[in-house]
Scaffold this active site. Structure first.
Site, PDB file in Angstrom:
ATOM      1  CG  HIS A 154      -5.448  -9.447  -4.628  1.00  0.00           C
ATOM      2  ND1 HIS A 154      -3.944  -8.916  -4.354  1.00  0.00           N
ATOM      3  CD2 HIS A 154      -5.130 -10.564  -5.088  1.00  0.00           C
ATOM      4  CE1 HIS A 154      -3.205 -10.195  -4.426  1.00  0.00           C
ATOM      5  NE2 HIS A 154      -3.689 -11.088  -4.824  1.00  0.00           N
ATOM      6  CG  ASN A 186      -3.026  -3.011  -1.619  1.00  0.00           C
ATOM      7  OD1 ASN A 186      -4.070  -3.604  -1.561  1.00  0.00           O
ATOM      8  ND2 ASN A 186      -1.587  -3.548  -1.702  1.00  0.00           N
TER       9      ASN A 186
END
Length: 323
Positions: A154, A186
């Protein structure tokens, strides 16, 4: 006085280089030390500083030119303007610019406050989806990420959009996603960085954050190359070499703004690496990304100060584990 500043010598940004001409001042950060991410790399020699007599005036951002409409020259564009087109997307919790060639966002912009971070939406109820606002041949596809070895990372974090289910679902559109190394980035260092940005709302009334990918050159032999992996079958989505966040923070009872710019490699980063190792002048990230950040604010002493001079720029790597 101006000088050429070269950042990310090898270890700092994983072999990529960001450089910019910038003006020295009392508020300028000291040269950055290398963080233990990759082996050192050689970079172009720095240009000698000009003498005070010949030093140019401080560089000012030029006003943006209005886009040229296809109808302004019907002879050449009579049957259409080929682009490039950067899709401008406005969602409940973010705005974004989407790159049709790379199938990644150019940037995603957020405005964070303590109030708008509140909510009860649960990411467990959301699913990744293709963005049908992007033309079918030019959008990222779910199958592109299947067994790619990369996380769907994201740019606007799901945790920033707990307002309601629609806001949460919009963060799972692939136009808000870019391929990120999973374990060690991430799911770890980058997750801690996102929590740090949210935590700034406890110290500042308004926090603006712009996030996006970078594709930085690396030196091989005596030449420089921009190389990145492309995932999908057929190949469709570019894998960024780096990611950036540019942050502007404001307190209502204080004049001026605090600005910080960070860029880090899309690879495993050890938790012991300080966040400040990835701190760069905003001009450096602008040059690398081809973007202008917060250009309505005049960058001069008394108006803009480094973010890390107003807050402790450290990451709590246990915060996301406690969720």
């Amino acid at each position: 006085m101006h000088r050429l500043v070269t950042f990310a010598a090898g270890a700092l940004l994983g072999g990529g280089v960001i450089y910019t001409a910038t003006r020295t001042s009392k508020t300028q950060q000291p040269p950055l030390s290398a963080a233990p991410v990759a082996a050192p790399t050689q970079f172009p020699a720095r240009a000698p500083p000009p003498s005070p007599a010949s030093a140019p005036a401080p560089t000012q951002l030029q006003p943006r030119l209005a886009p040229i409409e296809a109808s302004s020259d019907p002879e050449f564009l009579k049957y259409g303007n080929p682009g490039p087109v950067s899709d401008f997307l406005v969602r409940s919790r973010y705005a974004a610019s989407y790159n049709r060639a790379l199938r990644n966002p150019n940037w995603v912009a957020e405005h964070l406050t303590q109030d708008n971070l509140k909510g009860s939406a649960d990411r467990a109820n959301s699913e990744f989806k293709e963005d049908h606002q992007i033309p079918a041949p030019l959008r990222a596809l779910l199958k592109d990420y299947f067994r790619s070895g990369y996380d769907r990372g994201h740019m606007c974090p799901a945790a920033d959009a707990k307002k309601d289910n629609q806001s949460m679902n919009e963060t799972f559109l692939l136009s808000n996603i870019a391929p990120q190394v999973g374990k060690g980035f991430n799911r770890n260092y980058w997750a801690s960085f996102e929590i740090f940005v949210r935590s700034l709302t406890k110290e500042f009334d308004d926090v603006y954050c712009i996030t996006g990918p970078l594709y930085l050159p690396q030196k091989e032999g005596d030449k420089w190359y921009v190389k990145y992996e492309v995932i999908g079958n057929p190949p469709n989505v570019a894998v960024p070499t780096h990611f950036f966040k540019v942050i502007l923070a404001k307190r209502k009872n204080e004049p001026g703004f605090a600005i910080g710019a960070f860029a880090m490699p899309n690879k495993v980063i050890d938790d012991s690496t300080p966040l400040t190792a990835f701190s760069l002048p905003i001009e450096a990230v602008e040059k690398a990304a081809g973007l202008q950040f917060f250009d309505k604010i005049e960058r001069k002493a008394g108006v803009v100060v480094p973010l890390c001079s107003k807050t402790n720029c450290t990451l709590d790597h246990n915060a996301w584990k406690r969720k």
